[in-house]
Scaffold this motif. Structure first.
Motif, PDB file in Angstrom:
ATOM      1  N   GLY A   1      10.899   4.318  -9.700  1.00 18.55           N
ATOM      2  CA  GLY A   1       9.677   3.715 -10.185  1.00 18.55           C
ATOM      3  C   GLY A   1       8.299   5.004  -9.726  1.00 18.55           C
ATOM      4  N   GLU A   2       7.473   5.097 -10.355  1.00 19.47           N
ATOM      5  CA  GLU A   2       6.218   5.791  -9.872  1.00 19.47           C
ATOM      6  C   GLU A   2       5.128   4.869  -9.462  1.00 19.47           C
ATOM      7  OE1 GLU A   2       4.869   9.319 -12.332  1.00 19.47           O
ATOM      8  OE2 GLU A   2       3.571   7.634 -13.085  1.00 19.47           O
ATOM      9  N   PHE A   3       4.627   4.930  -8.454  1.00 17.21           N
ATOM     10  CA  PHE A   3       3.588   4.140  -7.904  1.00 17.21           C
ATOM     11  C   PHE A   3       2.584   5.005  -7.163  1.00 17.21           C
ATOM     12  CE2 PHE A   3       6.956   4.406  -4.750  1.00 17.21           C
ATOM     13  CZ  PHE A   3       6.329   4.381  -3.749  1.00 17.21           C
ATOM     14  N   GLY A   4       1.485   4.203  -6.532  1.00 20.52           N
ATOM     15  CA  GLY A   4       0.444   4.825  -5.814  1.00 20.52           C
ATOM     16  C   GLY A   4      -0.709   3.866  -5.400  1.00 20.52           C
ATOM     17  N   ALA A   5      -1.385   4.135  -4.200  1.00 21.64           N
ATOM     18  CA  ALA A   5      -2.517   3.157  -3.867  1.00 21.64           C
ATOM     19  C   ALA A   5      -3.811   4.099  -3.926  1.00 21.64           C
ATOM     20  CB  ALA A   5      -2.112   2.484  -2.446  1.00 21.64           C
ATOM     21  N   TYR A   6      -4.764   3.522  -4.488  1.00 21.30           N
ATOM     22  CA  TYR A   6      -6.069   4.239  -4.948  1.00 21.30           C
ATOM     23  C   TYR A   6      -6.968   4.633  -3.421  1.00 21.30           C
ATOM     24  CZ  TYR A   6     -10.693   5.232  -7.170  1.00 21.30           C
ATOM     25  OH  TYR A   6     -11.749   5.646  -7.537  1.00 21.30           O
ATOM     26  N   ASP A   7      -7.145   5.796  -3.282  1.00 22.30           N
ATOM     27  CA  ASP A   7      -7.907   6.258  -1.902  1.00 22.30           C
ATOM     28  C   ASP A   7      -9.067   5.458  -1.586  1.00 22.30           C
ATOM     29  OD1 ASP A   7      -9.332   7.638  -4.030  1.00 22.30           O
ATOM     30  OD2 ASP A   7      -9.382   9.352  -2.565  1.00 22.30           O
ATOM     31  N   LYS A   8      -9.757   4.843  -2.686  1.00 26.79           N
ATOM     32  CA  LYS A   8     -11.066   4.329  -2.334  1.00 26.79           C
ATOM     33  C   LYS A   8     -10.725   2.588  -1.492  1.00 26.79           C
ATOM     34  CE  LYS A   8     -13.325   7.571  -4.054  1.00 26.79           C
ATOM     35  NZ  LYS A   8     -13.152   8.573  -3.443  1.00 26.79           N
ATOM     36  N   ALA A   9      -9.506   2.174  -1.747  1.00 28.85           N
ATOM     37  CA  ALA A   9      -9.222   1.027  -0.920  1.00 28.85           C
ATOM     38  C   ALA A   9      -9.013   1.235   0.450  1.00 28.85           C
ATOM     39  CB  ALA A   9      -7.616   0.549  -1.761  1.00 28.85           C
ATOM     40  N   PRO A  10      -9.199   0.159   1.335  1.00 32.99           N
ATOM     41  CA  PRO A  10      -8.936   0.253   2.708  1.00 32.99           C
ATOM     42  C   PRO A  10      -7.611   0.721   3.286  1.00 32.99           C
ATOM     43  CG  PRO A  10     -10.115  -1.879   2.203  1.00 32.99           C
ATOM     44  CD  PRO A  10      -9.493  -1.377   0.945  1.00 32.99           C
ATOM     45  N   MET A  11      -7.383   1.640   3.735  1.00 25.13           N
ATOM     46  CA  MET A  11      -6.055   2.284   4.347  1.00 25.13           C
ATOM     47  C   MET A  11      -5.075   1.438   4.875  1.00 25.13           C
ATOM     48  SD  MET A  11      -4.263   4.944   4.517  1.00 25.13           S
ATOM     49  CE  MET A  11      -5.524   6.660   4.640  1.00 25.13           C
ATOM     50  N   GLU A  12      -5.431   0.325   5.575  1.00 28.96           N
ATOM     51  CA  GLU A  12      -4.472  -0.827   5.773  1.00 28.96           C
ATOM     52  C   GLU A  12      -3.770  -1.181   4.614  1.00 28.96           C
ATOM     53  OE1 GLU A  12      -4.593  -5.205   7.768  1.00 28.96           O
ATOM     54  OE2 GLU A  12      -5.704  -3.683   8.723  1.00 28.96           O
ATOM     55  N   GLY A  13      -4.489  -1.617   3.522  1.00 28.45           N
ATOM     56  CA  GLY A  13      -3.894  -2.241   2.324  1.00 28.45           C
ATOM     57  C   GLY A  13      -3.218  -1.049   1.468  1.00 28.45           C
ATOM     58  N   ARG A  14      -3.805   0.045   1.465  1.00 30.11           N
ATOM     59  CA  ARG A  14      -2.786   1.074   0.911  1.00 30.11           C
ATOM     60  C   ARG A  14      -1.532   1.231   1.436  1.00 30.11           C
ATOM     61  NH1 ARG A  14      -5.566   6.681   1.223  1.00 30.11           N
ATOM     62  NH2 ARG A  14      -3.896   6.902  -0.430  1.00 30.11           N
ATOM     63  N   VAL A  15      -1.605   1.163   2.659  1.00 27.00           N
ATOM     64  CA  VAL A  15      -0.268   1.374   3.620  1.00 27.00           C
ATOM     65  C   VAL A  15       0.569   0.190   3.130  1.00 27.00           C
ATOM     66  CG1 VAL A  15       0.866   1.439   5.789  1.00 27.00           C
ATOM     67  CG2 VAL A  15      -1.203   3.071   5.246  1.00 27.00           C
ATOM     68  N   LEU A  16       0.191  -0.886   3.435  1.00 24.46           N
ATOM     69  CA  LEU A  16       0.986  -2.125   2.942  1.00 24.46           C
ATOM     70  C   LEU A  16       1.464  -2.065   1.687  1.00 24.46           C
ATOM     71  CD1 LEU A  16       1.995  -4.908   3.926  1.00 24.46           C
ATOM     72  CD2 LEU A  16      -0.216  -5.851   3.230  1.00 24.46           C
ATOM     73  N   TRP A  17       0.681  -1.787   0.870  1.00 22.31           N
ATOM     74  CA  TRP A  17       1.031  -1.875  -0.600  1.00 22.31           C
ATOM     75  C   TRP A  17       2.229  -0.777  -0.981  1.00 22.31           C
ATOM     76  CZ3 TRP A  17       1.349  -3.900  -5.224  1.00 22.31           C
ATOM     77  CH2 TRP A  17       1.659  -3.220  -6.515  1.00 22.31           C
ATOM     78  N   THR A  18       2.003   0.476  -0.252  1.00 22.04           N
ATOM     79  CA  THR A  18       2.768   1.633  -0.626  1.00 22.04           C
ATOM     80  C   THR A  18       4.359   1.203  -0.065  1.00 22.04           C
ATOM     81  OG1 THR A  18       0.902   3.066  -0.713  1.00 22.04           O
ATOM     82  CG2 THR A  18       2.978   3.989  -0.123  1.00 22.04           C
ATOM     83  N   GLU A  19       3.972   0.939   1.242  1.00 24.24           N
ATOM     84  CA  GLU A  19       5.276   0.560   1.956  1.00 24.24           C
ATOM     85  C   GLU A  19       6.044  -0.793   1.237  1.00 24.24           C
ATOM     86  OE1 GLU A  19       6.454  -1.467   6.105  1.00 24.24           O
ATOM     87  OE2 GLU A  19       5.603   0.258   6.164  1.00 24.24           O
ATOM     88  N   THR A  20       5.620  -1.599   0.637  1.00 26.25           N
ATOM     89  CA  THR A  20       6.119  -2.990   0.279  1.00 26.25           C
ATOM     90  C   THR A  20       6.819  -2.360  -1.236  1.00 26.25           C
ATOM     91  OG1 THR A  20       4.690  -4.443   0.991  1.00 26.25           O
ATOM     92  CG2 THR A  20       5.687  -4.938  -0.824  1.00 26.25           C
ATOM     93  N   VAL A  21       5.953  -1.724  -2.251  1.00 29.67           N
ATOM     94  CA  VAL A  21       6.589  -1.157  -3.350  1.00 29.67           C
ATOM     95  C   VAL A  21       7.929  -0.098  -3.140  1.00 29.67           C
ATOM     96  CG1 VAL A  21       6.148   0.199  -5.612  1.00 29.67           C
ATOM     97  CG2 VAL A  21       4.403  -1.721  -4.554  1.00 29.67           C
ATOM     98  N   SER A  22       7.698   0.725  -2.118  1.00 29.54           N
ATOM     99  CA  SER A  22       8.578   1.624  -2.050  1.00 29.54           C
ATOM    100  C   SER A  22       9.939   1.089  -1.129  1.00 29.54           C
ATOM    101  CB  SER A  22       8.271   2.733  -0.862  1.00 29.54           C
ATOM    102  OG  SER A  22       9.123   3.789  -0.560  1.00 29.54           O
ATOM    103  N   ARG A  23       9.708   0.202  -0.435  1.00 33.49           N
ATOM    104  CA  ARG A  23      10.882  -0.734   0.245  1.00 33.49           C
ATOM    105  C   ARG A  23      11.792  -1.410  -0.797  1.00 33.49           C
ATOM    106  NH1 ARG A  23      12.470  -1.211   4.985  1.00 33.49           N
ATOM    107  NH2 ARG A  23      10.298  -0.862   5.995  1.00 33.49           N
ATOM    108  N   ALA A  24      10.872  -2.391  -1.912  1.00 30.88           N
ATOM    109  CA  ALA A  24      11.651  -2.950  -2.783  1.00 30.88           C
ATOM    110  C   ALA A  24      12.177  -2.081  -3.847  1.00 30.88           C
ATOM    111  CB  ALA A  24      10.170  -3.645  -3.676  1.00 30.88           C
ATOM    112  N   ALA A  25      11.798  -0.860  -4.071  1.00 32.33           N
ATOM    113  CA  ALA A  25      12.338  -0.004  -5.091  1.00 32.33           C
ATOM    114  C   ALA A  25      13.700   0.574  -4.334  1.00 32.33           C
ATOM    115  CB  ALA A  25      11.674   1.119  -5.395  1.00 32.33           C
TER     116      ALA A  25
END
Length: 85
Positions: A1-25
């Motif tokens: 799947g294709e995913f990403g986390a918008y760079d205007k969001a706080p880095m902590e949230g970007r990392v958590l989202w990215t890691e969660t989606v990547s691990r689930a995939a």
């Protein structure tokens, strides 16, 4: 799947989202692609000429170690096998 986390969001949230989606995939055997290399979802910062390491590591959350190979290239020492279909 294709995913990403918008760079205007706080880095902590970007990392958590990215890691969660990547691990689930990864756990479901899906191929993954991080969407947008250098604009809006930044995994590589062209202004700094360097990777956004926290996002890079979050894209491959199971990697035990990353090491630089050349000026701007990372390789993971942990590899994944695709399940047999």
């Amino acid at each position: 799947g294709e995913f990403g986390a918008y760079d205007k969001a706080p880095m902590e949230g970007r990392v958590l989202w990215t890691e969660t989606v990547s691990r689930a995939a990864q756990e479901r055997g899906f191929a993954r692609a991080y969407w947008q290399f250098s604009s809006d979802f930044l995994i590589y910062d062209f202004n700094k000429q360097d990777w956004v390491e926290s996002i890079l590591r979050a894209v491959n959350p199971g990697a035990e170690q990353w090491e630089r190979s050349g000026s701007n290239c990372f390789t993971s020492t942990l590899h994944y096998a695709m399940p047999a279909l």
